[in-house]
Design an enzyme around this catalytic site. Structure first.
Site, PDB file in Angstrom:
ATOM      1  N   ARG A   1     -27.334   0.486 -17.575  1.00 41.12           N
ATOM      2  CA  ARG A   1     -26.941   1.808 -17.509  1.00 41.12           C
ATOM      3  C   ARG A   1     -28.187   2.478 -17.122  1.00 41.12           C
ATOM      4  O   ARG A   1     -29.525   2.073 -17.250  1.00 41.12           O
ATOM      5  CB  ARG A   1     -26.971   2.023 -19.183  1.00 41.12           C
ATOM      6  CG  ARG A   1     -26.874   4.069 -18.662  1.00 41.12           C
ATOM      7  CD  ARG A   1     -26.970   4.534 -20.028  1.00 41.12           C
ATOM      8  NE  ARG A   1     -25.327   4.340 -21.085  1.00 41.12           N
ATOM      9  CZ  ARG A   1     -24.578   5.104 -21.723  1.00 41.12           C
ATOM     10  NH1 ARG A   1     -25.802   5.602 -22.853  1.00 41.12           N
ATOM     11  NH2 ARG A   1     -23.360   4.979 -21.979  1.00 41.12           N
TER      12      ARG A   1
ATOM     13  N   HIS B   1     -18.738   6.820 -14.469  1.00 43.96           N
ATOM     14  CA  HIS B   1     -18.566   6.062 -16.178  1.00 43.96           C
ATOM     15  C   HIS B   1     -17.371   5.536 -16.355  1.00 43.96           C
ATOM     16  O   HIS B   1     -16.578   5.933 -17.103  1.00 43.96           O
ATOM     17  CB  HIS B   1     -19.453   6.904 -17.188  1.00 43.96           C
ATOM     18  CG  HIS B   1     -19.635   6.758 -18.873  1.00 43.96           C
ATOM     19  ND1 HIS B   1     -19.986   4.699 -18.740  1.00 43.96           N
ATOM     20  CD2 HIS B   1     -19.935   7.373 -19.624  1.00 43.96           C
ATOM     21  CE1 HIS B   1     -19.907   4.749 -20.668  1.00 43.96           C
ATOM     22  NE2 HIS B   1     -20.546   6.228 -20.680  1.00 43.96           N
TER      23      HIS B   1
ATOM     24  N   GLN C   1     -16.368   3.870 -19.762  1.00 46.68           N
ATOM     25  CA  GLN C   1     -15.156   5.317 -21.150  1.00 46.68           C
ATOM     26  C   GLN C   1     -13.894   5.445 -20.184  1.00 46.68           C
ATOM     27  O   GLN C   1     -13.481   5.692 -21.015  1.00 46.68           O
ATOM     28  CB  GLN C   1     -16.109   6.329 -20.637  1.00 46.68           C
ATOM     29  CG  GLN C   1     -15.951   7.428 -20.933  1.00 46.68           C
ATOM     30  CD  GLN C   1     -15.793   7.625 -22.766  1.00 46.68           C
ATOM     31  OE1 GLN C   1     -16.939   7.141 -23.287  1.00 46.68           O
ATOM     32  NE2 GLN C   1     -14.524   7.622 -23.302  1.00 46.68           N
TER      33      GLN C   1
ATOM     34  N   ASP D   1     -16.945  16.880 -21.923  1.00 45.69           N
ATOM     35  CA  ASP D   1     -18.815  16.607 -21.349  1.00 45.69           C
ATOM     36  C   ASP D   1     -19.327  17.343 -22.074  1.00 45.69           C
ATOM     37  O   ASP D   1     -19.331  18.582 -21.862  1.00 45.69           O
ATOM     38  CB  ASP D   1     -18.566  15.269 -20.452  1.00 45.69           C
ATOM     39  CG  ASP D   1     -19.512  14.642 -21.182  1.00 45.69           C
ATOM     40  OD1 ASP D   1     -20.433  14.309 -22.232  1.00 45.69           O
ATOM     41  OD2 ASP D   1     -20.213  13.901 -20.205  1.00 45.69           O
TER      42      ASP D   1
ATOM     43  N   CYS E   1     -16.027  12.351 -24.271  1.00 42.81           N
ATOM     44  CA  CYS E   1     -16.493  11.207 -24.892  1.00 42.81           C
ATOM     45  C   CYS E   1     -17.609  10.565 -25.290  1.00 42.81           C
ATOM     46  O   CYS E   1     -17.748   9.614 -25.563  1.00 42.81           O
ATOM     47  CB  CYS E   1     -16.846  10.503 -23.328  1.00 42.81           C
ATOM     48  SG  CYS E   1     -18.324  11.798 -22.420  1.00 42.81           S
TER      49      CYS E   1
ATOM     50  N   ARG F   1     -13.621   1.677 -27.073  1.00 43.81           N
ATOM     51  CA  ARG F   1     -14.558   1.584 -26.404  1.00 43.81           C
ATOM     52  C   ARG F   1     -14.659  -0.056 -26.695  1.00 43.81           C
ATOM     53  O   ARG F   1     -15.131  -1.303 -25.597  1.00 43.81           O
ATOM     54  CB  ARG F   1     -16.167   1.876 -26.375  1.00 43.81           C
ATOM     55  CG  ARG F   1     -16.534   3.326 -26.008  1.00 43.81           C
ATOM     56  CD  ARG F   1     -16.584   4.185 -24.586  1.00 43.81           C
ATOM     57  NE  ARG F   1     -16.916   2.685 -23.649  1.00 43.81           N
ATOM     58  CZ  ARG F   1     -18.895   3.541 -23.542  1.00 43.81           C
ATOM     59  NH1 ARG F   1     -18.632   4.793 -24.247  1.00 43.81           N
ATOM     60  NH2 ARG F   1     -19.272   2.583 -23.047  1.00 43.81           N
TER      61      ARG F   1
END
Ligand code: CP
Ligand code: NVA
Length: 309
Positions: free
Chosen positions: A103, A130, A133, A221, A261, A289
């Protein structure tokens, strides 16, 4: 040859479908308490330049469920934090572990790591994308709808990394992605152009009501992503009016589902009422996830699940 997962379009539609199917099987095995140690003795390095709750815990527990091991690596505690180069770190870590999840602030960091590491590299979020996700989200929608072709997802708010991955996924899933953002915070043209060139159906508008009309799914988000903190005041001003609240939800299809998310800032991009309401599936997304990433790791590290499992 090793396969990386830096973007959702690193998978073709068949690979995506098969990973989602494996994720559903892994979810079933876990809930039945059946051992599924398909990565016994394997290790995953996890480098986090930024904070994380879901990604860190789901990858770490995922590796443990699969009989493997995950190492949490904070760049500040590594020689990376003292100037060791990404390309050197990548080559060394690849000699120890079977895959790396990274990340990073910059997508270029993730790409450079993948270029130099001889093991599969997974993008655990970059400033641009991402994909993990959206992989879990696609699994979540598949559980609800079965076939996703022809469904409409309305993205409301900041055209950020998660939004970009949704846009790119359009050609793989056959879903229409309608984005409503203030002009300044629209997704980048190159992402939209790429998705359209692949056959994705993507529309970009300014008015949230226009985007959510007939939508089967509403998605939002946070307005201030990690790395955007210095723009907070300006973003809150520009994004006012892009909150998913019950009035906006009423403009969508009657049974529309609401996704986020997480982490959420209630009262900004989503109201508490909608987030806690019956149409919200945010906790399923978060759970998935775990299952989706396990399926991904088994695919990247071991080539997939045994057929009879
Ligand atoms: N959604 C998501 O990636 O959450 P974390 O930042 O907590 O990992
Ligand atoms: N867009 C958010 C997602 C967090 C999971 C961020 O990048 O901070």
């Amino acid at each position: 040859m090793k396969k990386d997962f830096l973007s959702i379009i690193d998978l073709d539609e068949y690979e995506l479908e098969s990973i989602v199917a494996d994720a559903v099987r892994l979810k079933r095995l876990k809930s039945a308490g059946t051992a599924h140690e398909f990565l016994r003795g394997r290790s995953l390095g996890m480098i986090f330049e930024k904070a994380s709750t879901r990604t860190r815990v789901s990858f770490e527990v995922g590796m443990s469920d699969l009989g493997g091991h995950a190492l949490f690596l904070n760049p500040q505690d590594m020689q990376l934090g003292r100037g060791e180069e990404i390309r050197d770190t990548a080559r060394v870590l690849a000699r120890y572990v079977d895959a790396v999840m990274i990340r990073a602030y910059s997508h270029a960091t993730v790409e450079e790591f993948a270029r130099y590491a001889d093991v599969p590299v997974v993008n655990g979020l970059s400033g641009r994308l991402h994909p993990c996700q959206v992989l879990a989200d696609i699994m979540t929608l598949t559980e609800r709808f079965g076939d996703l072709h022809g469904l409409k997802l309305a993205w409301v708010g900041d055209g950020n990394n998660v939004c970009n991955s949704w846009i790119l996924s359009s050609a793989l899933t056959g879903m229409e992605i309608a984005v409503a953002s203030p002009p300044r915070y629209r997704p980048k043209d190159e992402i939209v152009d790429r998705a359209r060139a692949m056959g994705g159906k993507v529309t970009i508008v300014t008015d949230p009501i226009e985007a959510v009309r007939d939508a089967d799914v509403l998605y939002t988000d946070i307005w201030v992503s990690m790395g955007d903190e210095q723009e907070r005041a300006e973003r809150l001003r520009a994004l006012r009016g892009y909150t998913i609240d019950s009035r906006l939800l009423a403009q969508a299809s009657p049974d529309a589902l609401v996704m986020h998310c997480l982490p959420a800032h209630r009262g900004e991009e989503i109201t508490d009422e909608v987030m806690e309401g019956p149409q919200s599936i945010v906790w399923d997304q978060a759970e998935n996830r775990l299952h989706a990433q396990k399926a991904l790791l088994v695919r990247l590290i071991a080539g997939g699940m045994p057929a009879d499992e």
